[in-house]
Write a protein that holds these residues in place. Structure first.
Motif, PDB file in Angstrom:
ATOM      1  N   GLY A   1     125.814  43.236  43.284  1.00  0.00           N
ATOM      2  CA  GLY A   1     127.149  42.771  43.644  1.00  0.00           C
ATOM      3  C   GLY A   1     127.851  43.733  44.580  1.00  0.00           C
ATOM      4  N   VAL A   2     129.165  43.520  44.709  1.00  0.00           N
ATOM      5  CA  VAL A   2     129.960  44.326  45.628  1.00  0.00           C
ATOM      6  C   VAL A   2     131.234  44.808  44.957  1.00  0.00           C
ATOM      7  CG1 VAL A   2     129.092  43.224  47.734  1.00  0.00           C
ATOM      8  CG2 VAL A   2     131.059  42.219  46.546  1.00  0.00           C
ATOM      9  N   ILE A   3     131.811  45.857  45.512  1.00  0.00           N
ATOM     10  CA  ILE A   3     133.114  46.369  45.071  1.00  0.00           C
ATOM     11  C   ILE A   3     134.137  45.810  46.045  1.00  0.00           C
ATOM     12  CG2 ILE A   3     134.516  48.441  44.786  1.00  0.00           C
ATOM     13  CD1 ILE A   3     131.798  49.902  44.210  1.00  0.00           C
ATOM     14  N   ILE A   4     135.075  45.008  45.544  1.00  0.00           N
ATOM     15  CA  ILE A   4     136.002  44.297  46.429  1.00  0.00           C
ATOM     16  C   ILE A   4     137.403  44.898  46.467  1.00  0.00           C
ATOM     17  CG2 ILE A   4     134.748  42.120  46.256  1.00  0.00           C
ATOM     18  CD1 ILE A   4     136.857  41.178  44.222  1.00  0.00           C
ATOM     19  N   ASN A   5     137.740  45.725  45.464  1.00  0.00           N
ATOM     20  CA  ASN A   5     139.070  46.332  45.394  1.00  0.00           C
ATOM     21  C   ASN A   5     138.963  47.832  45.167  1.00  0.00           C
ATOM     22  OD1 ASN A   5     140.176  43.509  43.409  1.00  0.00           O
ATOM     23  ND2 ASN A   5     140.420  43.796  45.592  1.00  0.00           N
ATOM     24  N   ALA A   6     140.000  48.551  45.583  1.00  0.00           N
ATOM     25  CA  ALA A   6     140.131  49.974  45.290  1.00  0.00           C
ATOM     26  C   ALA A   6     141.544  50.201  44.760  1.00  0.00           C
ATOM     27  CB  ALA A   6     139.895  50.807  46.550  1.00  0.00           C
ATOM     28  N   ARG A   7     141.652  50.952  43.681  1.00  0.00           N
ATOM     29  CA  ARG A   7     142.959  51.220  43.075  1.00  0.00           C
ATOM     30  C   ARG A   7     143.739  52.213  43.935  1.00  0.00           C
ATOM     31  NH1 ARG A   7     143.082  49.735  37.435  1.00  0.00           N
ATOM     32  NH2 ARG A   7     144.779  51.226  37.130  1.00  0.00           N
ATOM     33  N   SER A   8     144.959  51.843  44.318  1.00  0.00           N
ATOM     34  CA  SER A   8     145.757  52.704  45.191  1.00  0.00           C
ATOM     35  C   SER A   8     146.075  54.049  44.530  1.00  0.00           C
ATOM     36  CB  SER A   8     147.051  51.995  45.601  1.00  0.00           C
ATOM     37  OG  SER A   8     147.838  51.695  44.460  1.00  0.00           O
ATOM     38  N   GLU A   9     146.173  54.052  43.190  1.00  0.00           N
ATOM     39  CA  GLU A   9     146.542  55.275  42.477  1.00  0.00           C
ATOM     40  C   GLU A   9     145.433  56.334  42.527  1.00  0.00           C
ATOM     41  OE1 GLU A   9     148.338  51.712  40.246  1.00  0.00           O
ATOM     42  OE2 GLU A   9     146.455  52.216  41.227  1.00  0.00           O
ATOM     43  N   THR A  10     144.170  55.905  42.664  1.00  0.00           N
ATOM     44  CA  THR A  10     143.050  56.856  42.595  1.00  0.00           C
ATOM     45  C   THR A  10     142.166  56.834  43.839  1.00  0.00           C
ATOM     46  OG1 THR A  10     141.680  55.198  41.444  1.00  0.00           O
ATOM     47  CG2 THR A  10     142.968  56.714  40.067  1.00  0.00           C
TER      48      THR A  10
END
Length: 199
Positions: A70-79
């Motif tokens: 699969g894929v990583i579609i989001n990144a958390r802005s806090e980290t």
């Protein structure tokens, strides 16, 4: 989280202009940005820096997930600054993902569509990188505001139109923008749409 969003190049003048610019730039190549409901791994129109200008380009949604399929579609802005996968992209490859709205599902699995209250286009903050000669992007997310928190605890990091150049070009503003609370949104569920269509 943002796992699905919507692009309508028929009714949105801004998105129609982006798609037309892409068509003009790419000519008759096979590259084509998807419109309608955008899913992870789709090729989508985004805005990136080209020299001193912001121009549209077509990138695939999702970084490869090397640990699993699969894929990583989001990144958390806090980290996002702390994660090796995202850190370099955040400092030098920031982008904008234009959309009319995005979808989220509540605890009852109802699909809910979120849109801006006063505009017909939203600008989601993103980053991109190159993987095996293919450019890919992810959407940054932040804590949900009051217009979505009863449905989901995350939402895209939304930018105003005035923040587009700041996000793409101004390294001094990155940390501040990452901490901002997105503006409030309207919502409509599939159930409400179906009910309206019955009468």
């Amino acid at each position: 989280m943002c796992g699905r969003y919507y692009v309508d190049d028929e009714t949105s003048r801004e998105i129609k202009k982006i798609v037309e610019e892409l068509d003009k730039k790419l000519g008759n190549t096979s590259a084509k940005a998807k419109t309608g409901e955008i899913f992870p791994t789709n090729d989508a129109a985004i805005l990136v820096a080209k020299g001193s200008k912001i121009e549209p380009d077509i990138l695939k949604w999702g970084f490869p997930n090397f640990k699993n399929k699969g894929v990583i579609i989001n990144a958390r802005s806090e980290t996002v600054f702390e994660k090796p996968m995202f850190r370099t992209s955040l400092t030098s490859r920031r982008c904008i993902i234009p959309a009319n709205g995005f979808f989220e599902w509540n605890a009852n699995k109802d699909k809910i569509y979120f849109t801006p209250q006063n505009e017909n286009i939203m600008y989601m903050a993103g980053i991109f990188n190159l993987f095996e000669n293919e450019s890919r992007f992810v959407i940054l997310t932040t804590s949900a505001n009051s217009s979505i928190e009863d449905v989901h605890d995350r939402m895209p990091l939304l930018l105003t139109e005035n923040q587009i150049e700041e996000w793409v070009f101004d390294d001094m503003r990155t940390s501040t923008i990452l901490k901002q609370t997105p503006y409030l949104l309207n919502r409509k569920s599939d159930f409400e749409q179906q009910t309206l269509n019955l009468f």
